[in-house]
Motif scaffolding. Structure first.
Motif: not given
Length: 272
Positions: A24-34, A36-42
């Motif tokens: 999930s996107v949540q898992e990817i974001a969690h792996a770099v300490d950001i 889920k919302g911050a993920f979509y900035k990238h």
């Protein structure tokens, strides 16, 4: 390293373990300490993240090849082996990336991803063809598609075994083995007939594509006999002067249920 690069690295690792669809996107974001919302900035989506990962790998590989230094005193065959060794080392240095590719590469009608995969395949084949011509001369050109398939087939099978079974091999020894094998074949070309002659305008062989699918079915399918029979029927039908569209569509739909060859089936449908 910026967060965008961190996200790509984390995604490759997670995709290699769980697969693309199961991560999930949540898992990817969690792996770099950001968040889920911050993920979509990238990245706009998980798919756009995957496209960026593939583009990064392609750019890094081409950059490395462009700066590869070949000693002038090497013979053409030795230079060929050295380039192969570099390619092998690059692959083994990116184990997670290739496990990700083998494990669960999505297509799902994503035209950008399908086009990029096709471009990467075409780029790789062109690179190998150039290597072969430089090493063994223009006289091999009628057999260039076959020789390229042999090189890529050997590379693929060794990499599948090495990466998926986590065993070790000497890249120098394997590269010399492949170079010597190709040299042995070229010495017999006068008594041989080219097999793969059908190459489309985008630079990849239809026959080679079917060979790839056959290998993946044998490796991964739980319905090997049925899938192989359908694959052979599709191959034969596409060679007909007036192929039956309804049969092609039915066979392609059946084969695309096998996730490991979904992208190859889509390529065939797009270029039929």
């Amino acid at each position: 390293m910026d967060k965008k690069q961190e996200l790509m690295d984390a995604a490759v690792h997670l995709f290699s373990i769980k697969g693309f669809h199961q991560t999930s996107v949540q898992e990817i974001a969690h792996a770099v300490d950001i968040s889920k919302g911050a993920f979509y900035k990238h990245f706009d989506s998980k798919e756009s993240l995957l496209v960026s990962i593939l583009k990064r790998y392609q750019a890094e590989t081409l950059e490395g090849l462009a700066h590869l230094e070949i000693p002038e005193d090497l013979s053409p065959k030795e230079a060929f082996a050295k380039k192969l060794a570099f390619e092998l080392e690059s692959i083994l240095g990116e184990r997670d990336f290739f496990i990700m590719v083998f494990k669960d590469m999505p297509t799902d009608g994503n035209e950008q991803l399908t086009s990029l995969l096709q471009e990467m395949r075409s780029s790789s084949s062109k690179f190998h063809k150039t290597m072969l011509l430089e090493a063994f001369g223009q006289e091999i050109e009628p057999f260039l598609e076959d020789l390229t398939t042999v090189v890529e087939g050997i590379l693929k099978e060794y990499m599948i075994t090495t990466i998926l079974e986590n065993c070790q091999l000497s890249t120098d020894k394997l590269s010399r083995f492949i170079a010597s094998s190709i040299e042995a074949i070229t010495m017999q070309l006068d008594s041989m007939e080219a097999v793969f002659t059908e190459t489309n305008e985008n630079g990849f062989s239809i026959d080679s594509l079917f060979a790839d699918m056959e290998t993946k079915i044998k490796l991964y399918s739980k319905n090997t006999a049925q899938r192989l029979a359908s694959l052979d029927l599709l191959h034969q039908e596409l060679k007909q002067e007036e192929p039956r569209e309804f049969l092609i569509d039915a066979l392609a739909d059946y084969l695309s249920q096998e996730k490991q060859i979904e992208k190859e089936v889509l390529l065939l449908k797009n270029h039929h």
